[in-house]
Motif scaffolding. Structure first.
Motif, PDB file in Angstrom:
ATOM      1  N   ILE A  35       0.846  -1.188   0.000  1.00  0.00           N
ATOM      2  CA  ILE A  35       0.000   0.000   0.000  1.00  0.00           C
ATOM      3  C   ILE A  35       0.879   1.234   0.000  1.00  0.00           C
ATOM      4  CG2 ILE A  35      -1.654   1.338   1.364  1.00  0.00           C
ATOM      5  CD1 ILE A  35      -2.897  -1.317   2.227  1.00  0.00           C
ATOM      6  N   GLU A  36       0.510   2.198  -0.838  1.00  0.00           N
ATOM      7  CA  GLU A  36       1.197   3.487  -0.878  1.00  0.00           C
ATOM      8  C   GLU A  36       0.220   4.566  -0.408  1.00  0.00           C
ATOM      9  OE1 GLU A  36       3.681   6.219  -4.006  1.00  0.00           O
ATOM     10  OE2 GLU A  36       1.872   5.248  -4.747  1.00  0.00           O
ATOM     11  N   ILE A  37       0.718   5.473   0.415  1.00  0.00           N
ATOM     12  CA  ILE A  37      -0.031   6.670   0.774  1.00  0.00           C
ATOM     13  C   ILE A  37       0.461   7.761  -0.164  1.00  0.00           C
ATOM     14  CG2 ILE A  37      -0.607   8.304   2.597  1.00  0.00           C
ATOM     15  CD1 ILE A  37       0.439   6.165   4.607  1.00  0.00           C
ATOM     16  N   TYR A  38      -0.456   8.392  -0.909  1.00  0.00           N
ATOM     17  CA  TYR A  38      -0.065   9.408  -1.873  1.00  0.00           C
ATOM     18  C   TYR A  38      -0.999  10.612  -1.760  1.00  0.00           C
ATOM     19  CZ  TYR A  38      -4.052   8.165  -4.795  1.00  0.00           C
ATOM     20  OH  TYR A  38      -5.323   7.949  -5.264  1.00  0.00           O
TER      21      TYR A  38
ATOM     22  N   ASP B 192      -6.661  16.856  -5.104  1.00  0.00           N
ATOM     23  CA  ASP B 192      -7.323  17.829  -4.232  1.00  0.00           C
ATOM     24  C   ASP B 192      -6.562  18.085  -2.927  1.00  0.00           C
ATOM     25  OD1 ASP B 192      -7.818  15.545  -2.731  1.00  0.00           O
ATOM     26  OD2 ASP B 192      -9.995  15.688  -2.830  1.00  0.00           O
ATOM     27  N   GLY B 193      -5.335  17.534  -2.811  1.00  0.00           N
ATOM     28  CA  GLY B 193      -4.506  17.789  -1.640  1.00  0.00           C
ATOM     29  C   GLY B 193      -4.727  16.857  -0.467  1.00  0.00           C
ATOM     30  N   HIS B 194      -5.609  15.862  -0.631  1.00  0.00           N
ATOM     31  CA  HIS B 194      -5.840  14.890   0.441  1.00  0.00           C
ATOM     32  C   HIS B 194      -5.019  13.634   0.182  1.00  0.00           C
ATOM     33  CE1 HIS B 194      -9.035  17.016   2.501  1.00  0.00           C
ATOM     34  NE2 HIS B 194      -9.522  17.340   1.305  1.00  0.00           N
ATOM     35  N   SER B 195      -4.586  12.997   1.246  1.00  0.00           N
ATOM     36  CA  SER B 195      -3.852  11.744   1.119  1.00  0.00           C
ATOM     37  C   SER B 195      -4.836  10.595   0.946  1.00  0.00           C
ATOM     38  CB  SER B 195      -2.976  11.512   2.348  1.00  0.00           C
ATOM     39  OG  SER B 195      -1.975  12.499   2.415  1.00  0.00           O
ATOM     40  N   LEU B 196      -4.430   9.612   0.154  1.00  0.00           N
ATOM     41  CA  LEU B 196      -5.244   8.429  -0.108  1.00  0.00           C
ATOM     42  C   LEU B 196      -4.360   7.193  -0.093  1.00  0.00           C
ATOM     43  CD1 LEU B 196      -7.324   9.766  -3.144  1.00  0.00           C
ATOM     44  CD2 LEU B 196      -8.105   9.548  -0.785  1.00  0.00           C
ATOM     45  N   PHE B 197      -4.992   6.008   0.022  1.00  0.00           N
ATOM     46  CA  PHE B 197      -4.298   4.732  -0.068  1.00  0.00           C
ATOM     47  C   PHE B 197      -4.493   4.162  -1.478  1.00  0.00           C
ATOM     48  CE2 PHE B 197      -5.715   4.646   4.484  1.00  0.00           C
ATOM     49  CZ  PHE B 197      -4.462   4.682   5.060  1.00  0.00           C
TER      50      PHE B 197
ATOM     51  N   GLY C 204      -7.286  11.194   3.975  1.00  0.00           N
ATOM     52  CA  GLY C 204      -8.435  11.654   3.213  1.00  0.00           C
ATOM     53  C   GLY C 204      -9.386  12.572   3.927  1.00  0.00           C
ATOM     54  N   SER C 205     -10.287  13.116   3.139  1.00  0.00           N
ATOM     55  CA  SER C 205     -11.285  14.035   3.676  1.00  0.00           C
ATOM     56  C   SER C 205     -12.351  13.293   4.476  1.00  0.00           C
ATOM     57  CB  SER C 205     -11.942  14.812   2.537  1.00  0.00           C
ATOM     58  OG  SER C 205     -12.549  13.920   1.619  1.00  0.00           O
ATOM     59  N   ASN C 206     -12.464  11.974   4.270  1.00  0.00           N
ATOM     60  CA  ASN C 206     -13.452  11.188   5.019  1.00  0.00           C
ATOM     61  C   ASN C 206     -12.810  10.318   6.097  1.00  0.00           C
ATOM     62  OD1 ASN C 206     -12.190   9.355   3.374  1.00  0.00           O
ATOM     63  ND2 ASN C 206     -14.060   8.507   2.495  1.00  0.00           N
TER      64      ASN C 206
ATOM     65  N   GLY D 262       0.194  18.490   0.847  1.00  0.00           N
ATOM     66  CA  GLY D 262      -1.224  18.461   1.175  1.00  0.00           C
ATOM     67  C   GLY D 262      -1.458  18.243   2.657  1.00  0.00           C
ATOM     68  N   LYS D 263      -2.658  17.738   2.975  1.00  0.00           N
ATOM     69  CA  LYS D 263      -3.083  17.569   4.375  1.00  0.00           C
ATOM     70  C   LYS D 263      -2.260  16.524   5.124  1.00  0.00           C
ATOM     71  CE  LYS D 263      -7.148  16.664   7.212  1.00  0.00           C
ATOM     72  NZ  LYS D 263      -8.580  16.322   7.215  1.00  0.00           N
ATOM     73  N   GLY D 264      -1.804  15.495   4.416  1.00  0.00           N
ATOM     74  CA  GLY D 264      -1.026  14.449   5.068  1.00  0.00           C
ATOM     75  C   GLY D 264      -1.888  13.364   5.676  1.00  0.00           C
ATOM     76  N   HIS D 265      -1.354  12.714   6.692  1.00  0.00           N
ATOM     77  CA  HIS D 265      -2.026  11.599   7.347  1.00  0.00           C
ATOM     78  C   HIS D 265      -1.749  11.647   8.847  1.00  0.00           C
ATOM     79  CE1 HIS D 265       2.042  10.091   6.406  1.00  0.00           C
ATOM     80  NE2 HIS D 265       1.929   9.435   7.553  1.00  0.00           N
ATOM     81  N   THR D 266      -2.511  10.877   9.624  1.00  0.00           N
ATOM     82  CA  THR D 266      -2.224  10.723  11.049  1.00  0.00           C
ATOM     83  C   THR D 266      -1.690   9.316  11.274  1.00  0.00           C
ATOM     84  OG1 THR D 266      -4.413   9.878  11.704  1.00  0.00           O
ATOM     85  CG2 THR D 266      -4.121  12.286  11.680  1.00  0.00           C
TER      86      THR D 266
END
Length: 120
Positions: free
Chosen positions: A4-7, A11-16, A79-81, A100-104
């Motif tokens: 899995i890659e986090i990218y 829209d500037g949100h991170s996704l898997f 992500g935004s959700n 972008g926003k990044g991740h936690t």
């Protein structure tokens, strides 16, 4: 080998996403065949230990990083959700959301999580 890659999305949100990060081939050594990837360039190796109550709010990695969970379990939210993905011992993922926003990141298992970051 799939991981899995986090990218960062447009829209500037991170996704898997699932990607093929390592091309593996069978290699026989002293009569034993194993799957082996080709070498990957690495700038540095970092070891992180996290207490079970560790939480790091929204952030971006300083560079693209391969993360190998050796012990414990981590939960990454993107992500935004607020989509969550858990990574237990043996998991490999790539932290590549540099903008972008990044991740936690939080440790969810009692004890410690030990993670190796390979920056290339």
């Amino acid at each position: 080998m799939e991981c899995i890659e986090i990218y960062t999305s447009g829209d500037g949100h991170s996704l898997f996403r699932h990607i093929e990060a390592f091309e593996v081939s069978p290699v026989t050594f002293k009569g034993i065949t194993v799957s082996l990837s080709s070498p990957q360039a690495c700038e540095s190796v970092l070891l992180h230990e996290f207490d079970s109550d560790y939480f790091l709010g929204w952030h971006n990695p300083p560079s693209r990083q391969y993360v190998v969970v050796l012990a414990g379990e981590l939960e990454i939210v993107v992500g935004s959700n607020d989509t969550a993905q858990r990574f237990a011992a043996g998991a490999v993922f790539i932290a590549g959301d540099l903008h972008g926003k990044g991740h936690t990141t939080r440790a969810i298992q009692a004890g410690r999580a030990l993670v190796v970051n390979l920056r290339g």
